[in-house]
Enzyme design. Structure first.
Site, PDB file in Angstrom:
ATOM      1  N   HIS A 188      -0.943  -6.559  -0.377  1.00 12.11           N
ATOM      2  CA  HIS A 188      -1.991  -6.522  -1.395  1.00 12.11           C
ATOM      3  C   HIS A 188      -3.284  -6.106  -0.724  1.00 12.11           C
ATOM      4  O   HIS A 188      -3.537  -6.501   0.410  1.00 12.11           O
ATOM      5  CB  HIS A 188      -2.158  -7.914  -2.030  1.00 12.11           C
ATOM      6  CG  HIS A 188      -2.920  -7.893  -3.306  1.00 12.11           C
ATOM      7  ND1 HIS A 188      -4.288  -7.901  -3.335  1.00 12.11           N
ATOM      8  CD2 HIS A 188      -2.500  -7.831  -4.589  1.00 12.11           C
ATOM      9  CE1 HIS A 188      -4.682  -7.863  -4.600  1.00 12.11           C
ATOM     10  NE2 HIS A 188      -3.624  -7.813  -5.382  1.00 12.11           N
ATOM     11  N   ASP A 209       3.960  -9.435  -8.312  1.00 10.61           N
ATOM     12  CA  ASP A 209       5.086  -8.678  -8.864  1.00 10.61           C
ATOM     13  C   ASP A 209       6.423  -9.069  -8.257  1.00 10.61           C
ATOM     14  O   ASP A 209       7.468  -8.669  -8.767  1.00 10.61           O
ATOM     15  CB  ASP A 209       4.864  -7.179  -8.622  1.00 10.61           C
ATOM     16  CG  ASP A 209       3.688  -6.676  -9.421  1.00 10.61           C
ATOM     17  OD1 ASP A 209       3.598  -7.046 -10.595  1.00 10.61           O
ATOM     18  OD2 ASP A 209       2.869  -5.925  -8.876  1.00 10.61           O
TER      19      ASP A 209
HETATM   20  N1  ACO Z   1       6.142  -2.548   2.917  1.00  9.87           N
HETATM   21  C1  ACO Z   1       6.015  -2.107   4.190  1.00  9.87           C
HETATM   22  N2  ACO Z   1       4.857  -1.875   4.806  1.00  9.87           N
HETATM   23  C2  ACO Z   1       3.727  -2.095   4.105  1.00  9.87           C
HETATM   24  C3  ACO Z   1       3.739  -2.545   2.755  1.00  9.87           C
HETATM   25  C4  ACO Z   1       5.009  -2.784   2.173  1.00  9.87           C
HETATM   26  N3  ACO Z   1       5.105  -3.202   0.911  1.00  9.87           N
HETATM   27  N4  ACO Z   1       2.480  -2.684   2.313  1.00  9.87           N
HETATM   28  C5  ACO Z   1       1.674  -2.315   3.317  1.00  9.87           C
HETATM   29  N5  ACO Z   1       2.427  -1.969   4.411  1.00  9.87           N
HETATM   30  C6  ACO Z   1       1.898  -1.580   5.739  1.00  9.87           C
HETATM   31  C7  ACO Z   1       1.307  -0.165   5.728  1.00  9.87           C
HETATM   32  O1  ACO Z   1       2.282   0.820   6.061  1.00  9.87           O
HETATM   33  C8  ACO Z   1       0.237  -0.271   6.759  1.00  9.87           C
HETATM   34  O2  ACO Z   1       0.846  -0.245   8.042  1.00  9.87           O
HETATM   35  P1  ACO Z   1       0.064   0.433   9.317  1.00  9.87           P
HETATM   36  O3  ACO Z   1      -1.176  -0.398   9.511  1.00  9.87           O
HETATM   37  O4  ACO Z   1       1.038   0.331  10.453  1.00  9.87           O
HETATM   38  O5  ACO Z   1      -0.250   1.851   8.920  1.00  9.87           O
HETATM   39  C9  ACO Z   1      -0.309  -1.695   6.579  1.00  9.87           C
HETATM   40  O6  ACO Z   1       0.789  -2.446   6.023  1.00  9.87           O
HETATM   41  C10 ACO Z   1      -1.512  -1.769   5.646  1.00  9.87           C
HETATM   42  O7  ACO Z   1      -1.146  -1.225   4.382  1.00  9.87           O
HETATM   43  P2  ACO Z   1      -2.075  -0.295   3.484  1.00  9.87           P
HETATM   44  O8  ACO Z   1      -1.218   0.616   2.669  1.00  9.87           O
HETATM   45  O9  ACO Z   1      -3.144   0.346   4.306  1.00  9.87           O
HETATM   46  O10 ACO Z   1      -2.762  -1.386   2.563  1.00  9.87           O
HETATM   47  P3  ACO Z   1      -3.415  -1.131   1.156  1.00  9.87           P
HETATM   48  O11 ACO Z   1      -4.354  -2.236   0.958  1.00  9.87           O
HETATM   49  O12 ACO Z   1      -3.949   0.260   1.046  1.00  9.87           O
HETATM   50  O13 ACO Z   1      -2.166  -1.217   0.154  1.00  9.87           O
HETATM   51  C11 ACO Z   1      -0.624  -1.986  -1.475  1.00  9.87           C
HETATM   52  C12 ACO Z   1      -1.900  -2.305  -0.676  1.00  9.87           C
HETATM   53  C13 ACO Z   1      -0.809  -0.627  -2.196  1.00  9.87           C
HETATM   54  C14 ACO Z   1      -0.431  -3.060  -2.536  1.00  9.87           C
HETATM   55  C15 ACO Z   1       0.590  -1.924  -0.520  1.00  9.87           C
HETATM   56  O14 ACO Z   1       0.747  -3.165   0.129  1.00  9.87           O
HETATM   57  C16 ACO Z   1       1.897  -1.544  -1.244  1.00  9.87           C
HETATM   58  O15 ACO Z   1       2.139  -0.340  -1.468  1.00  9.87           O
HETATM   59  N6  ACO Z   1       2.740  -2.577  -1.614  1.00  9.87           N
HETATM   60  C17 ACO Z   1       3.966  -2.337  -2.351  1.00  9.87           C
HETATM   61  C18 ACO Z   1       3.667  -2.078  -3.806  1.00  9.87           C
HETATM   62  C19 ACO Z   1       3.254  -3.344  -4.537  1.00  9.87           C
HETATM   63  O16 ACO Z   1       3.897  -4.376  -4.456  1.00  9.87           O
HETATM   64  N7  ACO Z   1       2.169  -3.201  -5.332  1.00  9.87           N
HETATM   65  C20 ACO Z   1       1.691  -4.295  -6.182  1.00  9.87           C
HETATM   66  C21 ACO Z   1       0.375  -4.798  -5.673  1.00  9.87           C
HETATM   67  S1  ACO Z   1      -0.126  -6.172  -6.662  1.00  9.87           S
HETATM   68  C22 ACO Z   1      -0.713  -5.505  -8.068  1.00  9.87           C
HETATM   69  O17 ACO Z   1      -1.161  -4.397  -8.148  1.00  9.87           O
HETATM   70  C23 ACO Z   1      -0.606  -6.284  -9.255  1.00  9.87           C
END
Ligand code: ACO
Length: 435
Positions: free
Chosen positions: A311, A369
């Site tokens: 998140h 979620d």
């Molecule tokens: N699985 C694996 N790796 C992940 C995940 C995941 N679900 N989420 C983040 N990471 C990793 C990224 O690859 C990144 O790694 P790095 O530092 O080695 O490059 C690190 O964790 C940071 O992630 P970011 O994408 O930079 O974080 P951001 O804040 O931009 O993204 C997000 C947040 C979009 C929610 C992301 O965690 C994601 O895509 N999760 C899966 C989708 C999801 O569940 N969305 C619902 C969110 S809740 C809502 O909207 C109601």
């Protein structure tokens, strides 16, 4: 907000004699913010912040999140307390108007919502123009946007009474629109709202009743759904709420602004994740296959991510996921699905991920979620309706944030700046001289 100028301002020194003193503003809780409104005028510089990771775009009194501690407050009340002790329309009142209602205020609000649930028959005619396989979110974007064509004459957004009516209409009609979209997709007759049912019961009735036999709403399912509505009601300045504020900042109709919010919510990185979680759990299929999917989630060359994990704000357990995890156990138990395989996979996946260095280092925890889809699926809600249910509940938050924005004397039309990296000015070349 204690921004009375008594704090020592932040000083920005740019090394070329450009210098700016930037006031620091404090909220009631949470991080201070550096007020950069005069930065451009004083230095000629913009700030660069793709994804707005460090930017507060408004003052708000509605929702507070402490992402490090895993705390979510609506108007000061903990989400865990609201989910346990309140009901959705009471929470809606709180979010919209600032305080928990008295019994009389609640009765008036519930009555007002209940008596605005029907939609104009022309909305139903419009819906009939869609293909049967249209995704309910696509239909909802169109139908909520279409409300602006029905209620434009009596909508002066600067009139608080007009805004209140629009708010009632949105909160009342959104379950009707969502269930109409579902009924249309399965080719069943539309079911009209019933005023003797509560908000969640009415939605279940409109989703699952058919005209040829009586339908009894299961109170356990209605209660579980009501809790899911509470948990999704608002979440401060996320992508869809910011979309609503940005569209609304132009003076556009709230129906158009909220239609845009629904579009924003649909993406799999946002509200669409609940649908993606259930698909992912089905794809994993068994507990033995979890390590393979964990490996894939960690592989930068593999686009697979653990849906329902991570998140932007929570760097701790999402408190909504905590409520839903225990709710999932109760609901599945009551529905006789104690051994639901997807719940077993989800719990094991969570356990393995939380012990894994990759997820621990990046502070990736289950979000709202992760468990909601399992509960909705057990309630026989079709997967395509998961995000629609999220949008239904979030309409309360969007409406509250839209009202707050209109009332805020500091708000301006949303207009970010950019760091231009394209070609500088060049002379036009006639076509015969190109190449
Ligand atoms: N699985 C694996 N790796 C992940 C995940 C995941 N679900 N989420 C983040 N990471 C990793 C990224 O690859 C990144 O790694 P790095 O530092 O080695 O490059 C690190 O964790 C940071 O992630 P970011 O994408 O930079 O974080 P951001 O804040 O931009 O993204 C997000 C947040 C979009 C929610 C992301 O965690 C994601 O895509 N999760 C899966 C989708 C999801 O569940 N969305 C619902 C969110 S809740 C809502 O909207 C109601």
């Amino acid at each position: 907000m204690s921004d009375n100028g008594s704090r020592t301002p932040a000083t920005l020194e740019m090394g070329d004699n450009r210098r700016a003193e930037l006031p620091i503003l404090s909220g009631s809780i949470g991080p201070d913010v550096i007020d950069i409104r005069k930065l451009y005028g004083g230095t000629g510089c913009f700030t660069y912040d793709p994804g707005f990771t460090s930017t507060a775009a408004c003052r708000s009194k509605i929702t507070y999140i402490d992402g490090d501690e895993g705390v979510l407050l609506h108007r000061g009340y903990r989400i865990e307390d609201l989910a346990e002790k309140s009901d959705f329309l009471e929470v809606a009142y709180l979010i919209l108007f600032g305080d928990l209602p008295t019994a009389a205020q609640k009765a008036e609000f519930v009555h007002g919502v209940t008596y605005h649930t029907m939609v104009n028959e022309q909305i139903i005619n419009l819906m009939r123009g869609f293909r049967r396989d249209a995704h309910p979110m696509a239909v909802m974007i169109a139908m909520v946007g279409a409300l602006s064509a029905f209620y434009h004459e009596d909508l002066d957004i600067n009139d608080p009474h007009n805004r209140l009516i629009a708010t009632y209409r949105l909160v009342a009609k959104i379950p009707t629109i969502a269930s109409l979209a579902y009924k249309y997709s399965v080719g069943q007759p539309f079911i009209y709202p019933q005023n003797h049912l509560n908000y969640a019961e009415n939605f279940l009735h409109m989703m699952f009743a058919v005209p040829c036999e009586p339908y009894r709403v299961d109170p356990v399912l209605a209660k579980a759904l009501d809790k899911i509505f509470i948990l999704h009601a608002d979440h401060e300045q996320n992508a869809s709420t910011s979309t609503v504020r940005l569209v609304g900042s132009t003076g556009a109709s709230p129906y158009a602004a909220i239609s845009a919010g629904i579009a924003s919510l649909w993406g799999p990185a946002h509200g669409g994740a609940n649908e993606a979680v259930v698909q992912m759990l089905a794809e994993i299929g068994s507990v033995e296959r979890i390590p393979d999917f964990i490996r894939r989630a960690k592989d930068k060359d593999d686009p697979f991510r653990l849906m329902g994990f991570g998140h932007r704000v929570y760097k701790n357990y999402d408190p909504r996921a905590g409520v839903l995890k225990s709710s999932a156990d109760q609901v599945l138990d009551l529905l006789g699905q104690k051994d639901n395989p997807k719940l077993a996979i989800a719990k094991e996946l969570e356990k393995i991920a939380l012990e894994d260095e990759y997820f621990r280092d990046r502070k990736l925890f289950p979000n709202v979620d992760f468990y909601s889809g399992i509960i909705l699926e057990a309630m026989k809600i079709p997967t395509s309706m998961f995000t629609a249910i999220f949008a239904l509940a979030r309409t309360v938050g969007w409406a509250a944030q839209w009202n707050e924005m209109i009332e805020d004397p500091e708000q301006k039309i949303g207009r970010p700046r950019q760091l231009y990296v394209g070609p500088p000015e060049r002379a036009f070349v006639p076509i015969e001289q190109r190449g």
